[in-house]
Design an enzyme around this catalytic site. Structure first.
Site, short mmCIF file in Angstrom:
data_model
loop_
_atom_site.label_atom_id
_atom_site.label_comp_id
_atom_site.label_asym_id
_atom_site.label_seq_id
_atom_site.Cartn_x
_atom_site.Cartn_y
_atom_site.Cartn_z
CD GLU A 154 20.08 -9.27 -7.91
OE1 GLU A 154 20.26 -9.29 -6.11
OE2 GLU A 154 18.99 -7.58 -7.63
CE LYS B 278 22.29 -7.68 -3.85
NZ LYS B 278 21.11 -7.63 -4.59
CB CYS C 298 21.20 -5.67 -7.02
SG CYS C 298 19.25 -4.23 -6.57
CE LYS D 263 14.51 1.16 -5.85
NZ LYS D 263 14.17 -0.64 -5.77
N GLY E 143 -16.65 -7.25 -8.91
CA GLY E 143 -17.52 -6.62 -8.07
C GLY E 143 -17.40 -5.62 -8.34
N GLY F 50 -20.21 0.35 -9.49
CA GLY F 50 -20.75 1.63 -9.94
C GLY F 50 -19.69 2.51 -8.83
N GLY F 51 -18.88 2.76 -8.43
CA GLY F 51 -17.70 3.32 -7.59
C GLY F 51 -16.75 3.59 -8.33
CG ASN G 26 -19.72 -6.08 8.58
OD1 ASN G 26 -19.64 -5.05 7.77
ND2 ASN G 26 -19.26 -6.03 9.41
CB THR H 271 -12.24 -3.17 -5.85
OG1 THR H 271 -13.37 -3.18 -5.27
CG2 THR H 271 -12.39 -3.84 -7.05
CE LYS I 253 -11.61 -4.97 9.73
NZ LYS I 253 -13.18 -3.78 9.14
#
Length: 559
Positions: A45, A114, A150, A182, A291, A294-295, A374, A398, A522
């Site tokens: 498409e 379409k 589609c 899907k 960054g 270590g997590g 922060n 991340t 946010k």
């Protein structure tokens, strides 16, 4: 009467807006198909301009360039080679359509538009296209080919019209983005249309990432008996040369290759990898920087980046504060070593001290708290952005979906970035993906075989490490409960009452619902990220920032 036909299915990865690139790639594919004796090459498409083009198609210059390019390509089909069925925005009688245009014998033979324009979730085609009429088949070399596009096969009307007007084969071009589960849904709709019409069906999908959408391919051919004659792979380009035979009034595709499609975690990981790879490459970034704390979130993000781009294009930075544990320093170093990536260490302690001094008078007499936490996060964001500006690599965010849902993230801090592979991935799935990747190397991955992070990263309690002895569950419910509540609120649009009845404390569910709604501002400022599930923030779930609606439930009688 023609009783044989060879159709080439071009499962390709177009670049939105790069018309010459897309059509030159098609020329290469057509040449290969010609050597294989193909009569027709079919594209996905809107292949000529890439899908979805969004408001690009509202530019008259864009449409005129596509029209000129398609007309030039049509002339090339006068060489006796295969015809082309090309997806393109197409103007007819002053109406702009999402179309497939048939090019053959040096000219534009026909166009089909379409009919059923989707206008939900990530789709808003009614905003930019005019619907076409119910289409009849195209007569191609004495074969009546139906071209539903589609969404046209997700309801019966278009295929019914094609069948009633003499259609013999259904060629269905798609721009169908990945979503968990899907592929089974596509098969379900294809089976329904084949059963209703008695016609064989080709489902041709594009692959590749486009901003927040990623397309998984997985094209297939289904014969009238509902058996799959072909199953193309997911997540990579392919050209299938399919051979067709007429027996009586029925066409069948001769059996070809069938590939096993990735499912569940394997499919999710591929979506993240392909989405990031194409976002970085199509936008011309030399690589990514992130960054490495270590997590687990940064570790799996780095693994995806290495699998997508190669270790030499991934730069990790450990940015310790006085609250960073030795365990985190060790784990970040170990994960970076296992992935083979460059790891730099930049302490944010001087930045913390500088901000303390800068704001000393303004903060005098006030308790230390979230503001100072922060500042740490924003010092890290500033550091990564400075390195990005200087070196050119894109900052990879991340944060995961669980955190972003409830606002457990810092604007202009850990939310900095150009893209996020975890934006639509809940925290519990992050754990599952990390364990899965430690045991499996995905097809096409550029990263190492074997483990990509220390097992301790997966098992230790998550922590932002912005104050002494901090863990996420000081602020949030256990992630098992949080994710279950969020899935109810986001994916199901369930009420607080309904979710509480599943065994969760009413006050906890209410608190999570309030955090979810109050964090919309946010999320509007978060980087884009690959869509994985049914309700991704941004394209699927569009809530107002200014929102005074506070009745998330209807209390039962007597409550």
């Amino acid at each position: 009467m023609t009783d044989r036909l060879t159709i080439a299915l071009a499962q390709l990865n177009p670049i939105v807006g790069k018309i010459d690139f897309n059509l030159n790639r098609l020329r290469e594919v057509r040449a290969r198909a010609a050597k294989a004796g193909a009569d027709l090459v079919v594209t996905s498409e809107l292949y000529s301009c890439g899908y979805p083009p969004e408001d690009l198609v509202r530019k008259p210059l864009f449409i005129s360039e596509i029209t000129a390019a398609i007309e030039a390509l049509a002339q090339e089909t006068g060489d006796g080679g295969p015809a082309l069925l090309v997806g393109a925005p197409w103007v007819e009688e002053d109406r702009l359509h999402n179309s497939q245009v048939l090019l053959d014998q040096g000219q534009i033979i026909a166009a089909r538009h379409k009919y059923d324009l989707p206008n939900y979730g990530v789709f808003d085609e009614k905003r930019i296209f005019d619907p076409g009429p119910l289409p009849g088949p195209i007569n191609f070399r004495d074969v009546r080919i139906g071209v539903p596009i589609c969404e046209d096969i997700w309801t019966p009307d278009v295929v019914e019209c094609i069948a009633e007007t003499g259609g013999e084969i259904l060629l269905v071009p798609n721009g169908s983005p990945f979503e968990t589960g899907k592929s089974d849904m596509r098969i379900h709709h294809a089976v329904a249309r084949v059963v209703e019409s008695g016609l064989p069906l080709v489902y041709l999908n594009q692959i590749g990432g486009q901003d927040e959408l990623v397309f998984d391919g997985g094209s297939f051919v289904m014969n009238p008996d509902r058996n799959l004659a072909w199953q193309l792979p997911a997540w990579r380009e392919d050209l299938a040369i399919t051979h067709w035979r007429r027996s009586g009034n029925t066409w069948n595709c001769q059996p070809g290759k069938t590939c096993n499609l990735e499912k569940d975690l394997a499919a999710t990981y591929q979506a993240m990898t392909v989405g990031l790879r194409d976002y970085v490459n199509k936008n011309g970034f030399p690589g990514v920087i992130l960054g490495m704390s270590g997590g687990i979130d940064s570790a799996i993000s780095a693994a995806v980046a290495v699998d997508a781009l190669g270790a030499e294009r991934v730069h990790c930075v450990m940015m310790p504060s006085p609250y960073t544990s030795q365990e985190s320093l060790d784990d970040a170093a170990s994960a970076s070593e296992m992935l083979g990536v460059k790891l730099d260490t930049v302490s944010i302690a001087p930045a913390m001290e500088a901000f303390d001094k800068m704001l000393e008078q303004q903060f005098k007499g006030l308790e230390s708290g979230i503001t100072e936490e922060n500042i740490q996060s924003r010092s890290r964001g500033l550091t990564l952005m400075a390195l990005s500006n200087k070196m050119g690599s894109m900052v990879l965010s991340t944060g995961n979906k669980s955190e972003m849902s409830v606002g457990y993230a810092t604007l202009y801090g850990d939310m900095c970035g150009g893209y996020s592979v975890l934006k639509d991935v809940y925290k519990m799935t992050v754990f599952e993906l990390s364990e899965w990747r430690n045991k499996n190397k995905p097809v096409g991955a550029l990263g190492p075989s074997g483990s990509v992070m220390p097992y301790r990263i997966i098992t230790k309690p998550p922590s932002a490490e912005l104050k002494p002895d901090q863990v996420d569950q000081d602020t949030l419910p256990p992630y098992e409960a949080l994710d279950a509540i969020l899935r109810g609120l986001i994916d199901e649009e369930a009420t607080v009452e309904e979710i509480a009845e599943r065994g969760y404390q009413f006050d906890t569910v209410m608190r999570i619902w309030k955090m979810l709604d109050r964090s919309e501002y946010k999320r509007r400022q978060a980087p884009p990220g690959v869509k994985i599930g049914h309700k991704a923030f941004g394209r699927d779930r569009r809530y107002p920032i200014t929102n005074a609606f506070e009745t998330a439930y209807r209390p039962k009688q007597g409550r």
